[in-house]
Design an enzyme around this catalytic site. Structure first.
Site, PDB file in Angstrom:
ATOM      1  N   LYS A   1      41.341  45.602  41.245  1.00  9.47           N
ATOM      2  CA  LYS A   1      41.316  46.175  39.896  1.00  9.47           C
ATOM      3  C   LYS A   1      40.567  47.502  39.843  1.00  9.47           C
ATOM      4  CE  LYS A   1      37.523  43.097  38.486  1.00  9.47           C
ATOM      5  NZ  LYS A   1      37.505  42.350  39.764  1.00  9.47           N
TER       6      LYS A   1
ATOM      7  N   ARG B   1      33.377  40.242  30.654  1.00 10.02           N
ATOM      8  CA  ARG B   1      33.225  39.151  31.616  1.00 10.02           C
ATOM      9  C   ARG B   1      32.895  37.819  30.946  1.00 10.02           C
ATOM     10  NH1 ARG B   1      32.484  40.950  36.980  1.00 10.02           N
ATOM     11  NH2 ARG B   1      32.246  43.214  37.169  1.00 10.02           N
TER      12      ARG B   1
ATOM     13  N   ARG C   1      36.545  43.257  55.453  1.00  7.48           N
ATOM     14  CA  ARG C   1      35.682  44.402  55.121  1.00  7.48           C
ATOM     15  C   ARG C   1      34.516  44.489  56.103  1.00  7.48           C
ATOM     16  NH1 ARG C   1      34.647  44.512  48.650  1.00  7.48           N
ATOM     17  NH2 ARG C   1      33.250  42.812  49.231  1.00  7.48           N
TER      18      ARG C   1
ATOM     19  N   ARG D   1      29.173  41.578  56.319  1.00  7.28           N
ATOM     20  CA  ARG D   1      28.164  41.044  55.406  1.00  7.28           C
ATOM     21  C   ARG D   1      28.380  39.552  55.145  1.00  7.28           C
ATOM     22  NH1 ARG D   1      28.162  44.884  50.235  1.00  7.28           N
ATOM     23  NH2 ARG D   1      30.019  43.610  49.938  1.00  7.28           N
TER      24      ARG D   1
ATOM     25  N   ARG E   1      32.665  32.419  45.667  1.00  9.75           N
ATOM     26  CA  ARG E   1      32.695  33.434  44.613  1.00  9.75           C
ATOM     27  C   ARG E   1      33.937  33.280  43.753  1.00  9.75           C
ATOM     28  NH1 ARG E   1      32.377  38.631  48.136  1.00  9.75           N
ATOM     29  NH2 ARG E   1      32.884  39.672  46.171  1.00  9.75           N
TER      30      ARG E   1
END
Length: 216
Positions: A13, A87, A126, A155, A166
């Site tokens: 997004k 949110r 990533r 990470r 998440r």
């Protein structure tokens, strides 16, 4: 045109919001960017955000809404694309009422739909440069050839199990927000898989079909 983009972490997004802003003369509004600007400029609300973050606390809806309100005032409530906001249901209630009071209602919400496992695949690829903080993607945004790939960091929050957690939290927290928005504003679901151009074309397509706008 005043629109909001919705979608889970890794749905793209942020990238699509920037593309829409550039292509159609919209202002890209990301709460993360707004927080950083307010902190850097040491506004009263920025100071409050800094205090909350330093204390390890969440930024309240009132503070978040206040920072969004300040930015909308500078735009005279003109054309924009919201990225990752609202949110929570209180934020959604506030932004719809605020824009309505300003005579500039939200035109549409576009929700990017990407299967959870596709998000896991995207985010788990990533890598971060520990020296510069730059984030690369091994498939879509690989590090430059002169950068030692072995020096990049994977990470912990980009590990598959962490990403799945998440996503669970995201779905639990945003389900009531989406339900509220569906009842109060034009709401479109768009397939968020495929190339960046394909996804942007789908977004522009649903907006143009609904609003009859040739340029979007």
């Amino acid at each position: 045109m005043r629109i909001a983009l919705f979608g889970p972490p890794g749905a793209g997004k942020g990238t699509q919001a920037k593309r829409l802003a550039q292509a159609h003369g919209l202002t890209h509004l990301s709460t993360g960017d707004l927080f950083r600007t307010a902190i850097r400029e040491r506004t009263p609300l920025g100071t409050r955000v800094s205090e909350l973050l330093e204390a390890g606390e969440l930024v309240s809806d009132d503070v978040t809404n206040g920072i969004v309100a300040d930015r909308l005032e500078t735009l005279a409530h003109g054309d924009f694309v919201l990225d990752g906001y609202p949110r929570t249901v209180p934020q959604a209630e506030w932004i719809l009422a605020h824009l309505a009071d300003a005579g500039a209602p939200l035109d549409a919400v576009v929700s990017l739909r990407v299967p959870d496992e596709a998000v896991v695949q995207r985010l788990s690829r990533r890598r971060t440069d520990p020296e510069t903080g730059a984030i690369y993607h091994l498939d879509f945004n690989p590090p430059p050839a002169d950068l030692d790939a072995d020096a990049l960091v994977h990470r912990p929050d980009d590990e598959p199990d962490a990403i799945r957690h998440r996503l669970e939290v995201y779905h639990q927290e945003t389900a009531p927000v989406e339900a509220f928005l569906r009842e109060h504003v034009r709401y479109f679901e768009v397939d968020g898989t495929g190339t960046l151009d394909e996804v942007q074309g789908r977004i522009s397509g649903v907006l143009a079909k609904d609003r009859g706008l040739a340029g979007i």
